[in-house]
Design an enzyme around this catalytic site. Structure first.
Site, PDB file in Angstrom:
ATOM      1  N   LYS A 152       0.832  -1.136   0.010  1.00  0.00           N
ATOM      2  CA  LYS A 152      -0.051  -0.014  -0.030  1.00  0.00           C
ATOM      3  C   LYS A 152       0.723   1.150  -0.060  1.00  0.00           C
ATOM      4  O   LYS A 152       1.781   1.286   0.786  1.00  0.00           O
ATOM      5  CB  LYS A 152      -0.969   0.065   1.280  1.00  0.00           C
ATOM      6  CG  LYS A 152      -1.838   1.105   1.257  1.00  0.00           C
ATOM      7  CD  LYS A 152      -2.708   1.062   2.585  1.00  0.00           C
ATOM      8  CE  LYS A 152      -3.866   2.120   2.725  1.00  0.00           C
ATOM      9  NZ  LYS A 152      -4.628   1.984   3.628  1.00  0.00           N
ATOM     10  N   SER A 154      -9.753   2.494   2.834  1.00  0.00           N
ATOM     11  CA  SER A 154      -8.884   3.352   1.992  1.00  0.00           C
ATOM     12  C   SER A 154      -7.959   2.354   1.234  1.00  0.00           C
ATOM     13  O   SER A 154      -7.385   2.589   0.417  1.00  0.00           O
ATOM     14  CB  SER A 154      -8.261   4.175   2.804  1.00  0.00           C
ATOM     15  OG  SER A 154      -7.214   3.475   3.789  1.00  0.00           O
ATOM     16  N   SER A 212     -10.427   0.377   7.136  1.00  0.00           N
ATOM     17  CA  SER A 212      -9.733   0.323   5.744  1.00  0.00           C
ATOM     18  C   SER A 212      -9.144  -0.780   5.477  1.00  0.00           C
ATOM     19  O   SER A 212      -8.541  -1.037   4.344  1.00  0.00           O
ATOM     20  CB  SER A 212      -8.778   1.548   5.881  1.00  0.00           C
ATOM     21  OG  SER A 212      -9.339   2.721   5.951  1.00  0.00           O
TER      22      SER A 212
END
Length: 493
Positions: free
Chosen positions: A78, A158, A182
Site C-alpha cells: 500500500k 482506503s 480500511s
C-alpha cells in the site's frame, strides 16, 4: 494447471520449496498480470526491475537450501508504507515524486523474510475514504461486477488498491492499513480476507500517519491461512515506535487449525441497525450457525455505546489528522507552489496539494481542537472512546472469546454513486468497523457469501487484545463452512 498468479500464498510457498517453478517465474507471471490489468488502476507504480532482482536472490537462496519464511513470494505494498528509493505518495498530489531514504518497519520485515516487491498500491488520499475514489492518481476499479451489469464498482477503502490487486490476482497478498475499517471493509467488498491486528502488534514506523492512535497495519490476502502467514512476518516489536508492544509473535498459521470447540461467540444486539438489508442479517445468522455447528456457544451480548462510536470516531480521527498533516508545507519534500511570502507558499501548496476530502477532514479536526470547542467535542469524544473500550472489556470478562458481526452494511456500491451524497452517507460504511479501532482490538473480515447481485459479503470477528490466534481459528471455521469464493474472471485483460 493453475496459473502461477492464481495460486494462494501458501500454495506458492510450497511450490517454490518443491522447486515446481522459480521465484523469477512467479514474479514475471504477476508482472504480466499487472500489465494486463491497467484498467483496474490498482497500482500507482509497479517495480518490475526490483521485483525480478529480488526474485533472483530468492532463487539463489532456495538453491542453497537457505529459504526464508516468505522466500520468493510476490507482494503489493500500500502506498502509505515508505519504500526506500520508490515513490511513496499516500495517494496525494502533495507527495508526488517523494522518494524516502528509509524503509518502513513492516515492509523491511517482509523483505527480511524473502518477499518480493511488485509495486505500490493505490489508496484513498492519506487513507481518508471508504471507496478509493479520493486518490490523486485515479480511482481503483473493483474486479467484481454486478450480475448482468458493466457498471464499475468501488473496491472499498482506503486500502482499495490492496484489496483489488489481491482479488484480481495481481499479487499473492498485500500490506494495508486500518484506521476505521480500511482493511476489513475493502476485504469484504472484494471477497478477500483482511485482518486489523491489535493496536501495537505491528510497528507504525515508516507508515504515513492519518490518526496515530487508531492506525494499524495488517495484511489482505485470498485466504485466512495466507493472512496468518503474512501477519507473522509483519508483526513484532520495534523500539522506534513507542506504541509497538514488546511481546512474542505467536505462530498464527498454526492457530488456524485450532477450531472453535468450547469457545463462546458474542452477538452484539446493538449491531442490528435500522435499515440493515435482509441478506446481511441472513448472512450474520448463517455465520452464527456455522460456528455453533463447529462446537462454539453463541451468546447475545450488549455493547451499549455502539451508537456513539461513529460520531466520536469522526471527531477523534480528523483531530489527529489535522495535527499529522500540518507537516506537509512544501518546504522539505513533495509539492511546492510559490507564493508572495512564506505564508503564501504554505497556503498555495496545501490548497493545490490536498484533495477535497482531506481538506474537509483537516478543517473538521482543526475546528474540534480549537479553544472554544475542544471540551465540547474532542474531550467528549475521548470519553466516549473510553466507554466503548469498557463495553468490550465487560463482554470479554463475561466469558466471550470473540464477537461476530457483519463486516459492512452492504455490498460494494458503484463508482460515483455516493459522489453527490452527504459525506455522512459515505462515513456510514464504517458503522460496524470503527468500534474496533476505538477500542484498539483485533478484527478480521472473512468472505461468507454473495448477495442477490453476485457480489461478495463478509463477516467480521472481533477478538480480545492480542488474541489474533482465536480470530484466525474462528475465521478458518467460517471459511471452511462458506467455501472459498471464486474470484471474478479477468474481464479487464
Amino acid at each position: 494447471m493453475t496459473a502461477l498468479n492464481e495460486l494462494t500464498l501458501a500454495e506458492a510457498r510450497d511450490g517454490l520449496k518443491a522447486k515446481d517453478f522459480s521465484a523469477r517465474e512467479i514474479a514475471q507471471a504477476h508482472l504480466d498480470a499487472i500489465d494486463r490489468a491497467k484498467a483496474l488502476n490498482a497500482y500507482i507504480v509497479a517495480t518490475p526491475d526490483r521485483a525480478l532482482k529480488m526474485a533472483e536472490v530468492s532463487d539463489q537462496k532456495i538453491a542453497k537450501g537457505e529459504a526464508r519464511p516468505l522466500e520468493g513470494l510476490p507482494l503489493g505494498i500500500k502506498d502509505l508504507f515508505a519504500t526506500q528509493g520508490v515513490d511513496t505518495t499516500a495517494g496525494s498530489k502533495i507527495l508526488e515524486g517523494f522518494e524516502p531514504h528509509y524503509e518502513s518497519n513492516v515492509s523491511s520485515q517482509l523483505w527480511r523474510d524473502g518477499a518480493v516487491m511488485l509495486g505500490k498500491l493505490n489508496l484513498d488520499e492519506f487513507a481518508m475514504g471508504s471507496s478509493n475514489e479520493t486518490s490523486a492518481y485515479g480511482k481503483t476499479i473493483s474486479p467484481w461486477r454486478r450480475q448482468g451489469s458493466y457498471a464499475p464498482l468501488v473496491p472499498g477503502g482506503s486500502s482499495g488498491g490492496s484489496a483489488a490487486a489481491v482479488a484480481a490476482h495481481l499479487c499473492l497478498g498485500a500490506t494495508a492499513t486500518d484506521t476505521g475499517g480500511s482493511i476489513r471493509q475493502p476485504a469484504a467488498f472484494t471477497g478477500t480476507v483482511g485482518i486489523k491486528p491489535t493496536y501495537g502488534r505491528c510497528s507504525r514506523w515508516g507508515i504515513i500517519a492519518y490518526a496515530s492512535s487508531l492506525d494499524q497495519a495488517g495484511p489482505i490476502a485470498r485466504t485466512v491461512q495466507d493472512c496468518a502467514i503474512l501477519l507473522g512476518s509483519m508483526a513484532g516489536h520495534d523500539p522506534r515506535d513507542t506504541t509497538s508492544v514488546d511481546m512474542p509473535v505467536p505462530d498464527f498459521e498454526a492457530a488456524i487449525s485450532r477450531g472453535v470447540k468450547g469457545l463462546t461467540i458474542g452477538i452484539p444486539k446493538e449491531y442490528r441497525v435500522e435499515g440493515m438489508p435482509a441478506e446481511i442479517q441472513r448472512l450474520w445468522d448463517q455465520g452464527a450457525d456455522w460456528l455453533r455447528e463447529a462446537g462454539a456457544t453463541i451468546k447475545e451480548i450488549s455493547l451499549p455505546h455502539t451508537q456513539y462510536a461513529l460520531p466520536a470516531y469522526y471527531i477523534v480521527a480528523p483531530a489527529e489528522a489535522s495535527s499529522n498533516l500540518a507537516r506537509y508545507d512544501g518546504v522539505r519534500y513533495g509539492l511546492r507552489v510559490p507564493g508572495k511570502d512564506i505564508a503564501g507558499m504554505y497556503e498555495n501548496t496545501r490548497a493545490a496539494g490536498f484533495g477535497r476530502e482531506v481538506k474537509r477532514r483537516i478543517m473538521i479536526g482543526t475546528y474540534v481542537l480549537s479553544a472554544g470547542y475542544y471540551d465540547a467535542y474532542y474531550v467528549r469524544a475521548q470519553k466516549i472512546r473510553t466507554l466503548i473500550k469498557r463495553d468490550f472489556e465487560a463482554a470479554y470478562a463475561s466469558g466471550v472469546d470473540a464477537i461476530l458481526t457483519p463486516a459492512t452494511p452492504s455490498a460494494a456500491f458503484g463508482i460515483g454513486e455516493m459522489a453527490s451524497a452527504d459525506p455522512v452517507e459515505m462515513y456510514l460504511n464504517d458503522v460496524f468497523t470503527v468500534t474496533v479501532n476505538m477500542a484498539g482490538l483485533p478484527g478480521i473480515s472473512v468472505p461468507a457469501g454473495l448477495d442477490a447481485q453476485g457480489l461478495p459479503l463478509g463477516l467480521q470477528l472481533i477478538g480480545r487484545p492480542f488474541d489474533e490466534e482465536t480470530l484466525f481459528a474462528a475465521a478458518q471455521t467460517i471459511e471452511n463452512a462458506a467455501g472459498r469464493i471464486s474470484l471474478p474472471k479477468a474481464w479487464w485483460a
